[in-house]
Design a protein around this motif. Structure first.
Motif, PDB file in Angstrom:
ATOM      1  N   ALA A   1       9.525   4.143  -0.390  1.00  0.00           N
ATOM      2  CA  ALA A   1       8.317   4.244   0.334  1.00  0.00           C
ATOM      3  C   ALA A   1       8.430   4.507   1.936  1.00  0.00           C
ATOM      4  O   ALA A   1       7.761   5.008   2.467  1.00  0.00           O
ATOM      5  N   ALA A   2       9.368   3.707   2.506  1.00  0.00           N
ATOM      6  CA  ALA A   2       9.623   3.883   3.893  1.00  0.00           C
ATOM      7  C   ALA A   2       9.947   5.190   4.305  1.00  0.00           C
ATOM      8  O   ALA A   2       9.585   5.622   5.186  1.00  0.00           O
ATOM      9  N   ALA A   3      10.819   5.821   3.370  1.00  0.00           N
ATOM     10  CA  ALA A   3      11.306   6.968   3.417  1.00  0.00           C
ATOM     11  C   ALA A   3      10.157   8.236   3.567  1.00  0.00           C
ATOM     12  O   ALA A   3       9.956   8.978   4.412  1.00  0.00           O
ATOM     13  N   ARG A   4       9.363   7.937   2.678  1.00  0.00           N
ATOM     14  CA  ARG A   4       8.390   8.825   2.827  1.00  0.00           C
ATOM     15  C   ARG A   4       7.548   8.585   3.871  1.00  0.00           C
ATOM     16  O   ARG A   4       6.571   9.668   4.225  1.00  0.00           O
ATOM     17  N   LEU A   5       6.851   7.359   4.087  1.00  0.00           N
ATOM     18  CA  LEU A   5       6.226   7.036   5.449  1.00  0.00           C
ATOM     19  C   LEU A   5       6.944   7.978   6.612  1.00  0.00           C
ATOM     20  O   LEU A   5       6.074   8.414   7.438  1.00  0.00           O
ATOM     21  N   ALA A   6       8.122   7.694   6.761  1.00  0.00           N
ATOM     22  CA  ALA A   6       8.753   8.086   8.050  1.00  0.00           C
ATOM     23  C   ALA A   6       8.636   9.528   7.827  1.00  0.00           C
ATOM     24  O   ALA A   6       8.352  10.327   8.933  1.00  0.00           O
ATOM     25  N   THR A   7       8.603  10.438   6.919  1.00  0.00           N
ATOM     26  CA  THR A   7       8.611  11.826   6.802  1.00  0.00           C
ATOM     27  C   THR A   7       7.179  11.996   7.019  1.00  0.00           C
ATOM     28  O   THR A   7       7.186  13.097   7.894  1.00  0.00           O
ATOM     29  N   ARG A   8       6.251  11.545   6.598  1.00  0.00           N
ATOM     30  CA  ARG A   8       5.111  11.785   7.009  1.00  0.00           C
ATOM     31  C   ARG A   8       4.358  11.656   8.555  1.00  0.00           C
ATOM     32  O   ARG A   8       3.997  12.588   9.091  1.00  0.00           O
TER      33      ARG A   8
ATOM     34  N   GLY B   1       0.777  -1.198  -0.068  1.00  0.00           N
ATOM     35  CA  GLY B   1       0.014   0.035   0.002  1.00  0.00           C
ATOM     36  C   GLY B   1       0.896   1.224   0.006  1.00  0.00           C
ATOM     37  O   GLY B   1       0.318   2.279  -0.237  1.00  0.00           O
ATOM     38  N   LEU B   2       2.201   1.092   0.060  1.00  0.00           N
ATOM     39  CA  LEU B   2       3.045   2.430   0.494  1.00  0.00           C
ATOM     40  C   LEU B   2       3.708   2.335  -1.032  1.00  0.00           C
ATOM     41  O   LEU B   2       4.316   3.510  -1.267  1.00  0.00           O
ATOM     42  N   LEU B   3       3.995   1.336  -1.842  1.00  0.00           N
ATOM     43  CA  LEU B   3       4.702   1.399  -3.037  1.00  0.00           C
ATOM     44  C   LEU B   3       4.143   2.129  -4.086  1.00  0.00           C
ATOM     45  O   LEU B   3       2.641   1.996  -4.366  1.00  0.00           O
ATOM     46  N   GLU B   4       4.839   2.595  -4.977  1.00  0.00           N
ATOM     47  CA  GLU B   4       4.273   3.336  -6.295  1.00  0.00           C
ATOM     48  C   GLU B   4       4.107   1.904  -7.355  1.00  0.00           C
ATOM     49  O   GLU B   4       3.389   2.322  -8.312  1.00  0.00           O
ATOM     50  N   GLN B   5       4.921   0.889  -7.074  1.00  0.00           N
ATOM     51  CA  GLN B   5       4.625  -0.118  -7.918  1.00  0.00           C
ATOM     52  C   GLN B   5       3.224  -0.773  -7.971  1.00  0.00           C
ATOM     53  O   GLN B   5       2.817  -1.002  -6.969  1.00  0.00           O
ATOM     54  N   PRO B   6       2.636  -0.705  -9.061  1.00  0.00           N
ATOM     55  CA  PRO B   6       1.242  -1.454  -8.823  1.00  0.00           C
ATOM     56  C   PRO B   6       1.087  -3.097  -8.717  1.00  0.00           C
ATOM     57  O   PRO B   6       2.277  -3.811  -9.338  1.00  0.00           O
TER      58      PRO B   6
END
Length: 331
Positions: A138-145, A49-54
């Motif tokens: 994705a993990a870095a985006r989540l951590a930032t959020r 659910g966090l990945l850009e990969q479909p």
């Protein structure tokens, strides 16, 4: 010494699980996972659910796709609504936060390619590299959020329950007729390092942990990768593993000691938990001065198969045992 969970909780109600962990984990609150809610809330579904990969969810499990399907889109929505609920329900919690995600090798062993062989990503070196990069971003985006929304110190934990089978070349292909070849250890360390580096670069991240409830964890590779925390099932700590954990602590790493097995619903007593912790920590000859900063007591794995009252009693007993262990090691 403090206590935390490792992720999954019983039931389907994220809000109720959040209330429970906020009450029972004062030092480090573990973001609750509720896999019973639906396939999009399992360890694999949450990561996708966090990945850009479909990706898409088929009757045989998750696989790469040309566009995200309803299950992956639902996983993305859960992250948004769960964050809203988490922020509301933990405003008075003063401790740090830990969020867990599937690690790259567990994810690669669980998601299939889209081409006709139907094999998993782990059988394709190029696909593994792409997945590692996607998970790091994705993990870095989540951590930032999370840091921006919640304003508290954050630890990101990566779960690698099948890493022993990956390195042993023991994972079966989709057909079951063959085994995926084991990746070189340096490839595993490099993939972990890429993810650790991406997450640690986020302001407000206090550490990146790796957890395995399997029988073997390559502690040397975890150290090379730059993980700051290591969470293991105490049942599997043989002499070699204890030596590796002792070196980990000497290097300043955090050690999560999984004391309560979770494959059966039985709440160990305070005395049992205290004795089990002391047995390990005395062998490690740990300096009592580092207990508060470097040792954390946990269940051995997730608690999705338990009932809520048993989970509550387990964390109550772990909290009491943590105090007793600190006292006895200080004597």
């Amino acid at each position: 010494m403090f206590v935390t969970g490792l992720g999954s909780m019983p039931g389907r109600d994220f809000r109720e699980s959040t209330r429970m962990v906020a009450d029972l984990q004062p030092g480090l609150l573990a973001w609750p996972e509720v896999p019973a809610r639906d396939a999009s809330s399992t360890m694999i579904g949450r990561a996708l659910g966090l990945l850009e990969q479909p990706c898409e969810l088929s009757p045989d499990g998750w696989r790469l796709a040309s566009r995200p399907d309803a299950a992956q889109r639902r996983a993305r929505r859960w992250w948004g609504t769960d964050l809203d609920d988490f922020e509301e329900l933990t405003q008075d919690h003063t401790g740090g936060l830990k969020v867990a995600l599937a690690g790259p090798w567990t994810l690669a062993a669980s998601v299939r390619l889209s081409h006709p062989t139907m094999n998993h990503i782990i059988g394709d070196h190029g696909a593994c590299r792409d997945l590692t990069q996607a998970l790091a971003e994705a993990a870095a985006r989540l951590a930032t959020r999370l840091v921006k929304r919640l304003g508290r110190p954050l630890i990101v934990q990566f779960d690698e329950p099948v890493i022993d089978a990956v390195l042993a070349g023991a994972l079966p292909t989709f057909s079951g007729l063959h085994r995926y070849p084991a990746p070189k250890p340096e490839i595993v360390a490099d993939s972990w390092h890429q993810i650790v580096s991406a997450v640690r670069a986020v302001d407000g991240v206090g550490g990146v942990w790796v957890h395995s409830c399997g029988p073997s964890m390559p502690v040397d590779l975890a150290s090379q990768a730059g993980f700051t925390g290591l969470c293991l099932d105490a049942r599997y700590l043989d002499t070699a593993a204890l030596d590796a954990c002792g070196a980990w602590l000497s290097d300043g790493g955090t050690f999560g000691l999984g004391l309560a097995r979770t494959d059966e619903v039985r709440v160990p007593s305070v005395d049992e938990l205290t004795t089990a912790a002391l047995r390990v920590l005395r062998v490690l000859e740990i300096d009592p001065q580092v207990l508060d900063d470097q040792v954390v007591l946990t269940p051995a794995c997730g608690l999705a198969g338990w009932d809520a009252p048993s989970v509550a009693r387990l964390f109550e007993n772990l909290n009491e045992a943590a105090g007793l262990v600190s006292e006895r090691l200080a004597d």
